[in-house]
Design a protein around this motif. Sequence first.
Motif, PDB file in Angstrom:
ATOM      1  N   ILE A  97       0.856  -1.255   0.264  1.00  0.00           N
ATOM      2  CA  ILE A  97      -0.021   0.046  -0.186  1.00  0.00           C
ATOM      3  C   ILE A  97       0.659   1.188   0.036  1.00  0.00           C
ATOM      4  O   ILE A  97       1.349   1.362   0.736  1.00  0.00           O
ATOM      5  CB  ILE A  97      -0.721   0.010   1.422  1.00  0.00           C
ATOM      6  N   VAL A  98       0.664   2.535  -0.491  1.00  0.00           N
ATOM      7  CA  VAL A  98       1.657   3.717  -0.788  1.00  0.00           C
ATOM      8  C   VAL A  98       0.156   4.208  -0.742  1.00  0.00           C
ATOM      9  O   VAL A  98      -0.919   4.533  -0.977  1.00  0.00           O
ATOM     10  CB  VAL A  98       2.088   3.420  -2.010  1.00  0.00           C
ATOM     11  N   GLU A  99       0.470   5.424   1.399  1.00  0.00           N
ATOM     12  CA  GLU A  99      -0.107   6.318   1.441  1.00  0.00           C
ATOM     13  C   GLU A  99      -0.941   7.313   0.316  1.00  0.00           C
ATOM     14  O   GLU A  99      -0.237   8.422   0.093  1.00  0.00           O
ATOM     15  CB  GLU A  99       0.395   6.339   2.918  1.00  0.00           C
ATOM     16  N   GLY A 100      -2.760   7.497   0.106  1.00  0.00           N
ATOM     17  CA  GLY A 100      -2.402   8.764  -0.499  1.00  0.00           C
ATOM     18  C   GLY A 100      -2.647   8.690  -1.796  1.00  0.00           C
ATOM     19  O   GLY A 100      -2.571   9.590  -2.470  1.00  0.00           O
ATOM     20  N   THR A 101      -2.174   7.245  -2.693  1.00  0.00           N
ATOM     21  CA  THR A 101      -1.977   7.430  -4.273  1.00  0.00           C
ATOM     22  C   THR A 101      -2.738   6.481  -4.125  1.00  0.00           C
ATOM     23  O   THR A 101      -2.689   5.192  -4.017  1.00  0.00           O
ATOM     24  CB  THR A 101      -1.077   7.934  -4.220  1.00  0.00           C
ATOM     25  N   THR A 102      -3.349   5.727  -5.698  1.00  0.00           N
ATOM     26  CA  THR A 102      -3.562   4.332  -6.549  1.00  0.00           C
ATOM     27  C   THR A 102      -2.487   3.485  -7.202  1.00  0.00           C
ATOM     28  O   THR A 102      -1.279   4.667  -7.917  1.00  0.00           O
ATOM     29  CB  THR A 102      -4.427   4.648  -6.730  1.00  0.00           C
TER      30      THR A 102
END
Length: 404
Positions: A97-102
Amino acid sequence: MVLQYQAIMDWKMKFFSVQAVPLGDAVIENIHLCPQQANCLKQDQSVVTMDFSRNVLVEPGTTILYKFDVLLQGIVRSYSIMVHRLQGDETDIRHMIVEGTTLYPEFQSSVHEYRCLLDVGTETALLELHLQDAGQTILASADVPIPVSANDNITLLPNDHPGRLRSPPMRLRRLREEAFGEFQYPNRYLQFPVPLGSKRTVSLKVSSSDGGHFGYYSMELARDSCGTSEPLFDVVSGACVRFCNMGYWADFEARRCKRCPDQCISCLSAHRCVRCPQATVLERFVLDNVSGSCIAREKTLWERNPQRTMSTALAALCFTVFLCGLCAFNIVASQGRKPQSKKGSVAAHALVHERIHSAQGGYRGPARPWNVGNGKAGGEGHSFLRGPEAAGYAKVSADDVDLY
């Protein structure tokens, strides 16, 4: 009601055990397991009958089916637990998971290359990695950031499903091992700063639990830039602005507002200060136009404590005036206590006798001048005529005058 469960053991875990507490009057019976690939119908499969007090050994890479029945009011329910132990050579991760992005494409363990576009206000890319085995290790490295070109399609990636971290990025520890129960492991967290309008590639190396196998992932992280109408990025508000706030200066090359040097509240660049801070209790700041910096100078005693200094000076002045007055009083008092001279005393007695005789009429001589000012005979002054009436005295007898 869920009657089937699955459990995955790390490569370093060698055995497991099950604890089950019956509800009410329920009775647990028919506890058994199928050790060969969890298939109780497999040919030559030996079904082992056991109880909850025994530990079950599991070989690496094998799966065991653990089953038991619960009898309650004539109804039998069968529970099954599928337990699998990892082989130890796994090099894939379960999730990222990358915080705040897709992420593009959507994460899959078998896919090893990804791309994502960070928002303007996100200066650091925060990654959360979910490992398959707690014994896996992650080695991360990142390339030097490079500017994003105008024809790079990474800036066109939409952010339809921004990632959210499942647990906070803090230092966690493995729970204390108990005789029975589950083990919980922390996720892995990585941070990579990405400058404004640039991109960088992050490489991940995954080492297996047995240390003999490796897997690789790569991710291209890009960050959007500010527009021409608001070309500067404000780190305080996390947004693009036209002008920088007090205490920051506009770096158009880096396209961001940067903080002024220390002891400077307004500046034009990192080496040109135009306004110094207010003076403190101990120091005052002076702007040096040559070097463009604020110089701190120590205050004098008068500048540090003006009220205390003034009160001390007034107290010293009052004490000095008091001492001067005391000395003057002592001098005047000592002069007033001096004895009268003999000549002056004789003249005073003669004057008194003459006035007495004049009052009795026994003195008929010519009028003699008397100096009233100093009490001495002769000299200038008022002249007394014959008789007490002319001199303004009343008649007195000799008994009324005490010469001694």
